[in-house]
Design a protein around this motif. Sequence first.
Motif, mmCIF file in Angstrom:
data_model
loop_
_atom_site.group_PDB
_atom_site.id
_atom_site.type_symbol
_atom_site.label_atom_id
_atom_site.label_comp_id
_atom_site.label_asym_id
_atom_site.label_seq_id
_atom_site.Cartn_x
_atom_site.Cartn_y
_atom_site.Cartn_z
ATOM 1 N N ARG A 257 96.420 -21.889 12.030
ATOM 2 C CA ARG A 257 97.007 -20.611 11.872
ATOM 3 C C ARG A 257 97.940 -20.110 12.837
ATOM 4 N NH1 ARG A 257 92.164 -17.598 11.566
ATOM 5 N NH2 ARG A 257 92.647 -16.916 13.748
ATOM 6 N N ALA A 258 97.610 -20.319 13.940
ATOM 7 C CA ALA A 258 98.840 -20.073 15.014
ATOM 8 C C ALA A 258 98.522 -20.809 16.221
ATOM 9 C CB ALA A 258 98.618 -18.492 15.327
ATOM 10 N N ALA A 259 99.622 -20.704 16.982
ATOM 11 C CA ALA A 259 99.515 -21.537 18.354
ATOM 12 C C ALA A 259 100.150 -20.432 19.174
ATOM 13 C CB ALA A 259 100.466 -22.700 18.699
ATOM 14 N N LYS A 260 99.380 -20.161 20.369
ATOM 15 C CA LYS A 260 100.139 -19.428 21.377
ATOM 16 C C LYS A 260 100.273 -19.723 22.857
ATOM 17 C CE LYS A 260 100.021 -14.634 22.555
ATOM 18 N NZ LYS A 260 101.371 -14.588 23.091
ATOM 19 N N VAL A 261 101.456 -19.734 23.219
ATOM 20 C CA VAL A 261 101.710 -20.636 24.473
ATOM 21 C C VAL A 261 102.032 -19.391 25.520
ATOM 22 C CG1 VAL A 261 103.628 -21.440 25.943
ATOM 23 C CG2 VAL A 261 103.326 -22.197 23.590
ATOM 24 N N SER A 262 100.677 -19.369 26.427
ATOM 25 C CA SER A 262 100.531 -18.311 27.603
ATOM 26 C C SER A 262 101.266 -18.802 28.740
ATOM 27 C CB SER A 262 99.194 -18.186 27.496
ATOM 28 O OG SER A 262 98.305 -19.276 27.566
ATOM 29 N N ASP A 263 101.816 -19.842 28.869
ATOM 30 C CA ASP A 263 102.319 -20.609 30.051
ATOM 31 C C ASP A 263 103.665 -21.350 29.775
ATOM 32 O OD1 ASP A 263 103.472 -21.015 32.468
ATOM 33 O OD2 ASP A 263 101.269 -21.955 33.408
ATOM 34 N N PRO A 264 104.670 -20.759 29.556
ATOM 35 C CA PRO A 264 105.759 -21.700 28.950
ATOM 36 C C PRO A 264 106.371 -22.613 30.149
ATOM 37 C CG PRO A 264 106.120 -19.320 28.614
ATOM 38 C CD PRO A 264 104.977 -19.363 29.623
ATOM 39 N N PHE A 265 105.868 -22.609 31.421
ATOM 40 C CA PHE A 265 106.191 -23.373 32.395
ATOM 41 C C PHE A 265 105.742 -24.848 32.006
ATOM 42 C CE2 PHE A 265 105.040 -25.759 36.345
ATOM 43 C CZ PHE A 265 106.175 -25.529 36.867
ATOM 44 N N ASP B 103 83.412 -16.882 26.361
ATOM 45 C CA ASP B 103 84.815 -15.707 26.486
ATOM 46 C C ASP B 103 85.944 -16.708 26.642
ATOM 47 O OD1 ASP B 103 83.202 -13.196 26.565
ATOM 48 O OD2 ASP B 103 82.627 -14.295 28.521
ATOM 49 N N ARG B 104 87.155 -16.399 26.463
ATOM 50 C CA ARG B 104 88.200 -16.896 27.004
ATOM 51 C C ARG B 104 88.111 -17.556 28.379
ATOM 52 N NH1 ARG B 104 94.012 -16.311 26.089
ATOM 53 N NH2 ARG B 104 95.195 -16.740 27.932
ATOM 54 N N PRO B 105 88.496 -18.870 28.384
ATOM 55 C CA PRO B 105 88.104 -19.657 29.772
ATOM 56 C C PRO B 105 89.339 -19.159 30.621
ATOM 57 C CG PRO B 105 88.344 -21.109 28.066
ATOM 58 C CD PRO B 105 88.520 -19.579 27.346
ATOM 59 N N ASP B 106 89.384 -19.627 31.972
ATOM 60 C CA ASP B 106 90.302 -19.240 32.878
ATOM 61 C C ASP B 106 91.339 -20.356 32.917
ATOM 62 O OD1 ASP B 106 88.793 -17.424 34.311
ATOM 63 O OD2 ASP B 106 87.909 -18.664 35.802
ATOM 64 N N HIS B 107 92.886 -20.126 33.059
ATOM 65 C CA HIS B 107 93.770 -20.904 33.352
ATOM 66 C C HIS B 107 94.079 -21.291 31.767
ATOM 67 C CE1 HIS B 107 92.832 -20.580 37.355
ATOM 68 N NE2 HIS B 107 91.818 -21.228 37.026
ATOM 69 N N VAL B 108 94.107 -20.508 30.888
ATOM 70 C CA VAL B 108 94.726 -20.869 29.540
ATOM 71 C C VAL B 108 95.937 -20.891 29.316
ATOM 72 C CG1 VAL B 108 94.534 -20.333 27.064
ATOM 73 C CG2 VAL B 108 92.520 -20.067 28.267
ATOM 74 N N ARG B 109 96.357 -22.074 29.079
ATOM 75 C CA ARG B 109 98.187 -22.248 28.914
ATOM 76 C C ARG B 109 98.408 -22.397 27.380
ATOM 77 N NH1 ARG B 109 98.382 -20.862 34.045
ATOM 78 N NH2 ARG B 109 97.119 -22.094 35.587
ATOM 79 N N LEU B 110 97.577 -22.715 26.410
ATOM 80 C CA LEU B 110 97.866 -22.956 25.104
ATOM 81 C C LEU B 110 96.697 -22.583 24.427
ATOM 82 C CD1 LEU B 110 99.808 -23.703 22.883
ATOM 83 C CD2 LEU B 110 99.127 -26.277 23.252
ATOM 84 N N THR B 111 96.748 -21.864 23.219
ATOM 85 C CA THR B 111 95.637 -21.677 22.373
ATOM 86 C C THR B 111 96.026 -21.882 20.680
ATOM 87 O OG1 THR B 111 95.120 -19.780 23.777
ATOM 88 C CG2 THR B 111 94.187 -20.049 21.502
ATOM 89 N N PHE B 112 95.230 -22.780 20.138
ATOM 90 C CA PHE B 112 95.200 -22.881 18.774
ATOM 91 C C PHE B 112 94.314 -22.207 18.182
ATOM 92 C CE2 PHE B 112 96.866 -27.058 20.361
ATOM 93 C CZ PHE B 112 98.039 -26.856 19.858
ATOM 94 N N GLU B 113 94.695 -21.453 16.994
ATOM 95 C CA GLU B 113 93.771 -20.497 16.233
ATOM 96 C C GLU B 113 93.776 -21.251 14.967
ATOM 97 O OE1 GLU B 113 95.175 -16.592 15.855
ATOM 98 O OE2 GLU B 113 95.379 -16.255 17.895
ATOM 99 N N LEU B 114 92.126 -21.557 14.461
ATOM 100 C CA LEU B 114 92.155 -22.523 13.338
ATOM 101 C C LEU B 114 91.872 -21.487 11.956
ATOM 102 C CD1 LEU B 114 89.955 -25.167 14.637
ATOM 103 C CD2 LEU B 114 91.987 -25.024 14.802
ATOM 104 N N ASP B 115 92.322 -21.892 11.102
ATOM 105 C CA ASP B 115 92.367 -21.141 9.768
ATOM 106 C C ASP B 115 90.972 -21.000 9.393
ATOM 107 O OD1 ASP B 115 94.017 -19.461 8.205
ATOM 108 O OD2 ASP B 115 94.528 -20.938 6.781
ATOM 109 N N GLY B 116 90.636 -19.875 8.599
ATOM 110 C CA GLY B 116 89.165 -19.820 8.088
ATOM 111 C C GLY B 116 88.235 -19.493 8.926
ATOM 112 N N SER B 117 88.639 -19.392 10.111
ATOM 113 C CA SER B 117 87.149 -18.960 11.260
ATOM 114 C C SER B 117 87.824 -18.479 12.278
ATOM 115 C CB SER B 117 86.657 -20.442 11.588
ATOM 116 O OG SER B 117 87.441 -21.081 12.474
ATOM 117 N N ASP B 118 86.962 -17.981 13.338
ATOM 118 C CA ASP B 118 87.313 -17.429 14.559
ATOM 119 C C ASP B 118 87.589 -18.555 15.482
ATOM 120 O OD1 ASP B 118 87.031 -15.111 13.422
ATOM 121 O OD2 ASP B 118 85.071 -14.758 14.131
ATOM 122 N N GLN B 119 87.035 -19.835 15.293
ATOM 123 C CA GLN B 119 87.207 -20.725 16.290
ATOM 124 C C GLN B 119 88.756 -21.061 16.818
ATOM 125 O OE1 GLN B 119 85.826 -24.666 15.151
ATOM 126 N NE2 GLN B 119 85.348 -25.100 17.294
#
Length: 285
Positions: free
Chosen positions: A24-32, A88-104
């Motif tokens: 559903r989405a990708a979120k880059v939290s550390d562009p480095f 919960d959200r783990p430490d040092h997250v650099r990239l997150t993928f959200e899957l369609d159709g669920s909270d996963q």
Amino acid sequence: MPELPEVETMVRGLRPVLAGRVLRAAKVSDPFLLQDVTAEEFERRVRGATVQGVARRGKWVVFTLAGQRGIIVIQPRMTGGFWLVAPDRPDHVRLTFELDGSDQRVWFCDNRRLGRIAWYPDEEAAERAFGRSHGPDALEIGLDDLATRLKRTRRGIKPALMDQKILAGIGNIYADEVLFRAGLHPERPAHRLTIAEVRRIHAAIPEILNEAIAAEGSTFDRNYRTVLGEEGGFLGQNAVYSRKGLPCTVCGEAIVKTRIAGLIGRPTYFCPKCQRKPTRKRRKT
DNA sequence: CGGTTACCCTGGATGC
DNA sequence: TGCATCCAGGGTAACC
């Protein structure tokens, strides 16, 4: 940390969750960590794409997106890893993928920020990028190919085995384990090994790597975890790595820790009795 | 060109 | 307890 067995374990854990799923989405939290792509472009390319396949190339994790949406490459390097389950959200997250159709969510975390995230428009581009710095996969390389490649370098056999351009997938832990299994000193010049010795290395590589994959990799100092947060079980089966001063499992001699040329800063472990460095024949006096 | 070194980062462990 | 130092699974650029 992740070497071939740890990356293979990640891929096997990610595949059943991601293959066939829509991101559903990708979120880059550390562009480095991004290579050759901006966060905006990466997120735009990935949004709404279906994951066609999850694979390993050397120490790379490769996501193929369906419908010409491109290829995602993630290199965990020393401290990168994936999380599927976390309260919960783990430490040092650099990239997150959200899957369609669920909270996963699938998190890529990396405390040292040495990992890399890339996107390529197609298989060919990804393959070119891989080929620029990698030789054949350690689990696929043939005996003759390995022998030819080792003949071409005067470095020690350990730095040679860790050179991804010679063969892809072996790092500091498994180089030591392979050389112990083959009974070879890590500083033996690669080009001077006999064919019998290269044969022993070639046999030891898949033995060690497959044993480590079966154990789901090596967890030292609670660094590496599987995607489900479990420790790898290869610790306890390893013969030399991190076993300084402990008795060799074969001969009982104390395992030695040292540093060798060509690997500044990286520790090397070996058994001084099982892995002798041949000395020149001494003339009778 | 081949081989070696410096450096990229950060957090946990260790030592004083 | 506080602070300095050392250490780490990888990889690349630059140097000799």
